[in-house]
Design a protein around this motif. Structure first.
Motif, mmCIF file in Angstrom:
data_model
loop_
_atom_site.group_PDB
_atom_site.id
_atom_site.type_symbol
_atom_site.label_atom_id
_atom_site.label_comp_id
_atom_site.label_asym_id
_atom_site.label_seq_id
_atom_site.Cartn_x
_atom_site.Cartn_y
_atom_site.Cartn_z
ATOM 1 N N GLY A 1 0.796 -1.218 0.000
ATOM 2 C CA GLY A 1 0.000 0.000 0.000
ATOM 3 C C GLY A 1 0.826 1.263 0.000
ATOM 4 O O GLY A 1 1.887 1.348 -0.612
ATOM 5 N N ARG A 2 0.345 2.284 0.718
ATOM 6 C CA ARG A 2 0.959 3.620 0.694
ATOM 7 C C ARG A 2 2.408 3.604 1.172
ATOM 8 O O ARG A 2 3.218 4.423 0.740
ATOM 9 C CB ARG A 2 0.147 4.583 1.568
ATOM 10 N N HIS A 3 2.733 2.705 2.093
ATOM 11 C CA HIS A 3 4.067 2.688 2.664
ATOM 12 C C HIS A 3 4.971 1.636 2.025
ATOM 13 O O HIS A 3 6.014 1.292 2.585
ATOM 14 C CB HIS A 3 4.000 2.448 4.180
ATOM 15 N N ARG A 4 4.596 1.132 0.871
ATOM 16 C CA ARG A 4 5.451 0.163 0.189
ATOM 17 C C ARG A 4 6.816 0.800 -0.081
ATOM 18 O O ARG A 4 6.909 1.972 -0.442
ATOM 19 C CB ARG A 4 4.796 -0.270 -1.120
ATOM 20 N N CYS A 5 7.860 0.023 0.090
ATOM 21 C CA CYS A 5 9.227 0.533 0.009
ATOM 22 C C CYS A 5 9.510 1.202 -1.330
ATOM 23 O O CYS A 5 9.345 0.591 -2.390
ATOM 24 C CB CYS A 5 10.205 -0.611 0.235
ATOM 25 N N LEU A 6 9.967 2.456 -1.284
ATOM 26 C CA LEU A 6 10.295 3.183 -2.510
ATOM 27 C C LEU A 6 11.447 2.528 -3.267
ATOM 28 O O LEU A 6 11.496 2.554 -4.491
ATOM 29 C CB LEU A 6 10.685 4.622 -2.171
ATOM 30 N N GLY A 7 12.390 1.948 -2.551
ATOM 31 C CA GLY A 7 13.585 1.404 -3.183
ATOM 32 C C GLY A 7 13.488 -0.058 -3.558
ATOM 33 O O GLY A 7 14.510 -0.676 -3.880
ATOM 34 N N GLU A 8 12.280 -0.629 -3.568
ATOM 35 C CA GLU A 8 12.163 -2.062 -3.832
ATOM 36 C C GLU A 8 12.703 -2.442 -5.213
ATOM 37 O O GLU A 8 13.285 -3.513 -5.387
ATOM 38 C CB GLU A 8 10.716 -2.532 -3.697
ATOM 39 N N GLY A 9 12.541 -1.575 -6.205
ATOM 40 C CA GLY A 9 13.029 -1.879 -7.543
ATOM 41 C C GLY A 9 14.548 -1.990 -7.584
ATOM 42 O O GLY A 9 15.102 -2.844 -8.285
ATOM 43 N N VAL A 10 15.225 -1.131 -6.814
ATOM 44 C CA VAL A 10 16.688 -1.186 -6.756
ATOM 45 C C VAL A 10 17.136 -2.479 -6.078
ATOM 46 O O VAL A 10 18.051 -3.166 -6.552
ATOM 47 C CB VAL A 10 17.255 0.036 -6.006
ATOM 48 N N ALA A 11 16.488 -2.838 -4.968
ATOM 49 C CA ALA A 11 16.846 -4.065 -4.252
ATOM 50 C C ALA A 11 16.644 -5.284 -5.137
ATOM 51 O O ALA A 11 17.504 -6.181 -5.194
ATOM 52 C CB ALA A 11 16.015 -4.186 -2.976
ATOM 53 N N ARG A 12 15.517 -5.341 -5.823
ATOM 54 C CA ARG A 12 15.259 -6.480 -6.715
ATOM 55 C C ARG A 12 16.320 -6.578 -7.813
ATOM 56 O O ARG A 12 16.782 -7.672 -8.141
ATOM 57 C CB ARG A 12 13.882 -6.332 -7.363
ATOM 58 N N LEU A 13 16.679 -5.438 -8.383
ATOM 59 C CA LEU A 13 17.665 -5.440 -9.462
ATOM 60 C C LEU A 13 19.022 -5.917 -8.945
ATOM 61 O O LEU A 13 19.702 -6.712 -9.608
ATOM 62 C CB LEU A 13 17.776 -4.040 -10.059
ATOM 63 N N GLU A 14 19.428 -5.459 -7.782
ATOM 64 C CA GLU A 14 20.699 -5.887 -7.203
ATOM 65 C C GLU A 14 20.701 -7.389 -6.946
ATOM 66 O O GLU A 14 21.685 -8.092 -7.263
ATOM 67 C CB GLU A 14 20.964 -5.127 -5.905
ATOM 68 N N MET A 15 19.613 -7.901 -6.381
ATOM 69 C CA MET A 15 19.535 -9.326 -6.086
ATOM 70 C C MET A 15 19.495 -10.151 -7.373
ATOM 71 O O MET A 15 20.129 -11.211 -7.462
ATOM 72 C CB MET A 15 18.302 -9.603 -5.227
ATOM 73 N N ARG A 16 18.766 -9.675 -8.362
ATOM 74 C CA ARG A 16 18.677 -10.415 -9.634
ATOM 75 C C ARG A 16 20.034 -10.519 -10.310
ATOM 76 O O ARG A 16 20.451 -11.596 -10.746
ATOM 77 C CB ARG A 16 17.672 -9.746 -10.567
ATOM 78 N N ILE A 17 20.740 -9.400 -10.389
ATOM 79 C CA ILE A 17 22.046 -9.407 -11.058
ATOM 80 C C ILE A 17 23.041 -10.273 -10.295
ATOM 81 O O ILE A 17 23.802 -11.047 -10.887
ATOM 82 C CB ILE A 17 22.556 -7.968 -11.224
ATOM 83 N N ALA A 18 23.044 -10.158 -8.964
ATOM 84 C CA ALA A 18 23.950 -10.992 -8.161
ATOM 85 C C ALA A 18 23.669 -12.467 -8.403
ATOM 86 O O ALA A 18 24.600 -13.277 -8.549
ATOM 87 C CB ALA A 18 23.790 -10.650 -6.683
ATOM 88 N N LEU A 19 22.399 -12.828 -8.455
ATOM 89 C CA LEU A 19 22.036 -14.229 -8.661
ATOM 90 C C LEU A 19 22.367 -14.685 -10.083
ATOM 91 O O LEU A 19 22.879 -15.805 -10.283
ATOM 92 C CB LEU A 19 20.550 -14.416 -8.361
#
Length: 433
Positions: free
Chosen positions: A367-385
């Motif tokens: 909802g309203r408080h969903r993490c703003l930086g979630e896209g960055v975290a996902r991208l970092e984890m995807r590339i690392a994996l």
């Protein structure tokens, strides 16, 4: 106390059940087992240790996250224990003025602040970070690939999110080590139960970091760049947002972004590698079909939730999970428990990288408080994996290693993930000794 008989509470929330009495908010490996029992027996229970109501089921948590009028975020940054006088004196005398900000604000001011900060975190802007992230990841792997053993935290993911975030924030790479030390100590001070000696040390750390951030923001005010904080400052200084401008607020946001943008992603990455390598069939499936990487990231976030417990407070009388709650009740929302709820995820305690609804997890809130930086975290984890699957498909967990966690309630991830492999068998010829 483990008796199944109800026990009167000294805090006025009686009777306290055996679930409430036996709850350990700092539990690590036992967390998910305990929450499975709570979801069945008492999905909303009172914890006398925390003086909070603990909410464990997915649907109840979703209700809380969506209803910001009834469930306020105002208590999110309240400390779990009041610091000792010496620690408070250090914080007070150093000029630290942590203002209510995105994580503990409610609409409408939260909406305006979020809008002012969101541009650097849009999908289009996040996508432009991929070459930089891939370069950082490759450089870290290059440092240990021929060695045959590594700690996937200390040697790898401990610094990658920091390098990315600090580049976004306009912080020089040379400052990464000192800022990492500042940030590492904040989790226990803000979300744990440190003793008085630790409180004094951590209060001084907080004061030093606040001074560092203040200096950085003042440099940006004098000479703005194209970084996240310069853009945020520019938005707040627009005529339509003039009532929002406050330097302490900007410094608070920078502190929160640098903390959450590192601690959460490092913890999530550690949980990801632990889950995949403990479930060897899933790791081998992923290596055989790297197209599963994005969903493997989502399933890892669900399975080992990096922010397993968060907070809210009721603004008015309400009923939740069959429990009547008056206004002013503090809630601990067990996001990790909701992410294992069988009612939302079939056989929720099973790790399955092909799970078709893995992305419905609440690892980044909702909802309203969903993490703003979630896209960055996902991208970092995807590339690392992607890179470890390609270059180290044969790595394995060191047998018998113990899993250590920072002693705090809000942020959870293994401190170390030790792995080994035969470097002579590295699939990329240039990676062999």
């Amino acid at each position: 106390m483990t008796s199944t008989e109800s026990t009167p509470s000294t805090t006025g929330k009686c009777p306290v059940s055996h679930i409430g009495e036996s709850f350990d908010p700092l539990a690590a490996n036992e967390m998910y087992e305990f929450y499975a029992k709570a979801r069945k027996e008492e999905p909303v229970f009172y914890s006398p240790q925390l003086d909070m109501w603990v909410v464990t089921r997915y649907d109840d948590i979703l209700q809380i996250m969506q209803d910001t009028e009834t469930f306020s975020a105002a208590n999110v940054l309240e400390l779990y224990q009041v610091p000792c006088e010496a620690a408070l004196n250090i914080v007070g005398s150093s000029g630290v003025k942590i203002a209510p900000s995105l994580v503990d604000e409610d609409p409408p001011v939260h909406t305006r602040h979020r809008q002012a900060l969101r541009r650097p975190f849009t999908p289009e802007r996040v996508k432009t970070l991929e070459p930089m992230i891939r370069e950082f990841v490759a450089d870290k792997i290059d440092g240990f690939i021929k060695r045959g053993e590594a700690d996937l935290i200390d040697d790898f993911m401990y610094e990658v999110p920091a390098l990315v975030l600090f580049r976004m924030m306009g912080i020089p790479d040379s400052d990464v080590p000192i800022t990492k030390q500042f940030i590492k100590r904040l989790a226990v001070f803000g979300f744990g139960f440190p003793d008085e000696e630790e409180q004094v040390e951590q209060a001084q750390n907080l004061a030093d970091y606040w001074g560092y951030i203040k200096g950085h923001i003042e440099r940006l005010l004098a000479d703005p760049g194209d970084d996240v904080m310069s853009q945020f400052i520019a938005q707040l200084q627009l005529p339509k947002n003039s009532d929002l401008w406050d330097q302490d607020y900007v410094q608070t946001i920078m502190m929160q972004l640098t903390f959450a943008g590192q601690e959460t992603t490092v913890n999530a990455s550690g949980g990801m590698y632990r889950a995949l390598l403990e479930n060897r069939d899933q790791w081998e499936l992923l290596c055989a079909d790297p197209s599963l990487v994005p969903n493997a990231v989502e399933e890892s976030l669900r399975f080992y939730t990096p922010v397993p417990q968060w907070k809210r407070i009721t603004t008015k009388a309400t009923t939740l999970g069959g429990v009547d709650l008056p206004a002013g009740q503090r809630l601990l929302i067990a996001l990790g428990s909701g992410n294992h709820d069988d009612a939302a995820f079939d056989d929720g305690d099973r790790f399955d990288i092909r799970r078709d609804n893995a992305n419905k997890h609440m690892a980044f809130g909702w909802g309203r408080h969903r993490c703003l930086g979630e896209g960055v975290a996902r991208l970092e984890m995807r590339i690392a994996l992607e890179e470890t699957v390609r270059r180290l498909p044969h790595m394995q967990l060191v047998p018998g290693q113990s899993w250590e966690f920072s002693p705090n309630i809000g942020h959870r991830g293994p401190e170390h993930v030790h792995v080994t492999w035969d470097p002579a068998a590295n699939p990329v010829p240039a990676d062999r000794p």
